[in-house]
Design an enzyme around this catalytic site. Structure first.
Site, short mmCIF file in Angstrom:
data_model
loop_
_atom_site.label_atom_id
_atom_site.label_comp_id
_atom_site.label_asym_id
_atom_site.label_seq_id
_atom_site.Cartn_x
_atom_site.Cartn_y
_atom_site.Cartn_z
CB SER A 142 11.92 36.40 -6.85
OG SER A 142 11.16 37.31 -6.09
CG ASP A 294 7.54 36.62 -3.79
OD1 ASP A 294 7.44 36.29 -2.59
OD2 ASP A 294 8.58 37.14 -4.25
CG ASP A 296 11.37 34.18 -3.01
OD1 ASP A 296 10.43 34.87 -3.46
OD2 ASP A 296 12.49 34.66 -2.77
CG ASP A 298 11.37 37.62 -1.23
OD1 ASP A 298 10.42 37.59 -2.03
OD2 ASP A 298 12.55 37.70 -1.60
#
Length: 567
Positions: A142, A294, A296, A298
């Site tokens: 993340s 970010d 990833d 999400d």
């Protein structure tokens, strides 16, 4: 115990030369050995996450295959044929870890469906359900710094696995030696049990995101976007382009994937410093809106140009603005369902309750973590009422307006934020103006998150001991204010409802002036998190919270120091 584990790895971890070299380098460093081997990485609802490196307390090929083996054992217990979707982000060794996980599943004749390029976490969540898979794996850490990676696991509902599933997998992991699990293949797409996911899955996901729109784009909105070197580059640009936003500029230094995050050491869009490069581009081109996701993709952060200066909007503020925007537009266009429901986490702004009351929306509180919002969507679906769900949000920049995925989706949020900003722009206003209007209508609520990082075994003990103290002691005052209520989330609720919360290591204090303090150890990082919220009917809440933050931090540091000295 640490030395025994270290010697075992030194003699058996022969398949990875880099790991073997690290093991030799720490030979005369007992502190390094202790840090790398004092525990195995904890497997929870978020899977595994940790620093890259050698040892049981680090992310490496052995620990990835160990986790994949535990997941495989768990799936085999369920019976029947199995399929698992695998995605990965831009981080160091992410693709390698993804292929190793696929090869591990292959040993159990579990089919791995793997994306052949970087994909955001919400795409993984969508693919699990769309391809009728029993689980999903995404290799990501993340928004953590560059030296971290992770192994996140999703269930057949497309959401992060439940506490029960995580516990069941953990029971298998206890008996598994990570060094006995490593599996490799020459290429991850050359066996009957490993397949590349077709492009139509991606296209259908885009269709679902576009279906969530509530208002048309503004022709004049100027946008600067940064994927912070991550997976958002292609999906977000694709969606904005198809939505009609022609004036979108990338941050050139952060456009291409790079696991070193050279201009943004902590790629967390919640942090103002993540926008340092976007600000340069925004000022040069006079952009109305700065957006960053970010690695990833999400979470999303936002800055808005207001009266010639760029202002940050917090995760809470964007969530409140989106909640109001969705409710207002759904009522206006007749798409508001009967008995609408929205879901937020317990650490997200209480101002949401006043907005929900205005629009007659049921607001459901859940524990921290978007997986709990996904679980509520699942419960509504089981009851034949998923259309009731209109929005889910958390203060840490996570948002979702549809039921096509079961996790936060920054691609979806990016489009909604642009449409919302366009709507305000058409009225001659900015998102900052919109937030001030909400404060004037519902009260000024200001929130802050304080984090105290305490790494290693000593830090873990200090955090645990501090939580024990807060839980067990009869605390009547905190930071000089009388405690009106202390709520311990380890104590289960007496009444059973759709929003039943499992026991959690969280404690909430409500003080005499309605200031709230929530203490929670992070589930993915060695941190104690403290969420502070102040509500007033005038703008002095901003000044007040800064004083409260200093007092809370000082008092918490005393507790942590005392706990560390007791050890």
């Amino acid at each position: 115990m640490e030395n025994q584990a270290y010697l075992h790895w030194l003699s058996e971890a022969l398949d990875d030369e880099k790991i073997l070299q690290e093991l030799h380098d720490m030979k005369d460093d007992p502190e390094a050995i202790s840090e790398c081997f004092f525990q195995r990485l904890a497997f929870g609802t978020g899977g595994l996450r940790g620093k890259l490196g050698a040892g049981t307390n680090r992310m490496n090929l052995y620990m990835v295959c160990w986790a994949a083996t535990g997941l495989a054992e768990y799936l085999m217990e369920q019976g029947g044929s199995k399929q698992v979707v695998i995605a990965y982000d831009c981080r160091h060794r992410s693709k390698e870890f993804a292929e190793a996980a696929a090869s591990t599943l292959e040993k159990y004749q579990i089919k791995a469906l793997i994306f052949d390029r970087l994909m955001p976490t919400p795409m993984l969540s969508y693919a699990v359900r769309r391809l009728s898979c029993q689980a999903g794996i995404v290799i990501t850490a993340s928004h953590n710094p560059a030296d971290y990676n992770g192994f996140k696991v999703y269930g057949l509902d497309g959401g992060q696995i439940t506490e029960a599933a995580a516990s069941a997998i953990s029971r298998y992991l206890v008996a598994i030696d990570p060094l006995k699990t490593l599996a490799r293949t020459e290429e991850a797409n050359k066996t009957q049990y490993i397949e590349i996911i077709p492009e139509w899955v991606e296209e259908e996901y885009y269709h679902e995101v576009l279906n969530e729109r509530l208002s048309p784009p503004g022709e004049n909105l100027s946008i600067v976007y940064s994927p912070l070197y991550g997976t958002g580059q292609i999906p977000t640009h694709h969606i904005l382009n198809r939505a009609g936003y022609a004036n979108v500029a990338f941050v050139p230094t952060q456009k291409s994937p790079n696991g070193d995050f050279p201009t943004c050491p902590i790629p967390n869009p919640e942090l103002p410093e993540a926008f340092s490069e976007a600000l340069k581009v925004g000022k040069a081109c006079g952009a109305d809106l700065l957006l960053a996701t970010d690695p990833d993709c999400d979470r999303i952060g936002v800055m808005v140009c207001h009266q010639g200066a760029y202002r940050s909007l917090s995760g809470n503020e964007i969530g409140l603005l989106l909640f109001d925007y969705i409710c207002r537009n759904r009522q206006a266009n007749g798409s508001m369902p009967s008995h609408p429901a929205a879901v937020k986490t317990i650490v997200t702004s209480e101002l949401a309750g006043r907005i929900a009351e205005k629009y007659q929306v049921e607001l459901i509180d859940v524990l921290t973590g978007f997986k709990y919002i996904g679980e509520i969507i699942g419960k509504l679906e089981q009851a034949g009422a998923k259309q009731r769900f209109i929005f889910g949000f958390e203060e840490s920049c996570g948002y979702l307006s549809g039921t096509y995925v079961r996790d936060k989706d920054a691609v979806n949020a990016c489009l909604l934020i642009c449409d919302m900003a366009s709507e305000y722009q058409h009225q001659g206003l900015t998102l900052f103006d919109g937030m001030q209007a909400l404060y004037l209508e519902h009260g000024f609520t200001v929130s802050r998150l304080l984090s105290k990082e305490l790494a290693g075994e000593a830090g873990k003990y200090a955090i645990q001991r501090t939580m024990q103290y807060l839980r067990s002691e009869p605390i009547t005052h905190f930071i000089g204010k009388r405690v009106l209520q202390k709520k311990d989330y380890l104590t289960p609720a007496q009444e059973k409802t759709i929003s039943d919360m499992p026991p959690a290591d969280v404690i909430k204090f409500t003080l005499e002036d309605q200031t709230t303090l929530i203490f929670r150890p992070s589930g993915t990082e060695p941190k104690l998190k403290i969420y502070i919220s102040v509500t007033q009917w005038d703008a002095t809440a901003d000044e007040k919270i800064e004083k409260i933050c200093r007092s809370v931090l000082a008092e918490t540091e005393k507790l942590l120091g005392k706990a560390a000295n007791e050890r």
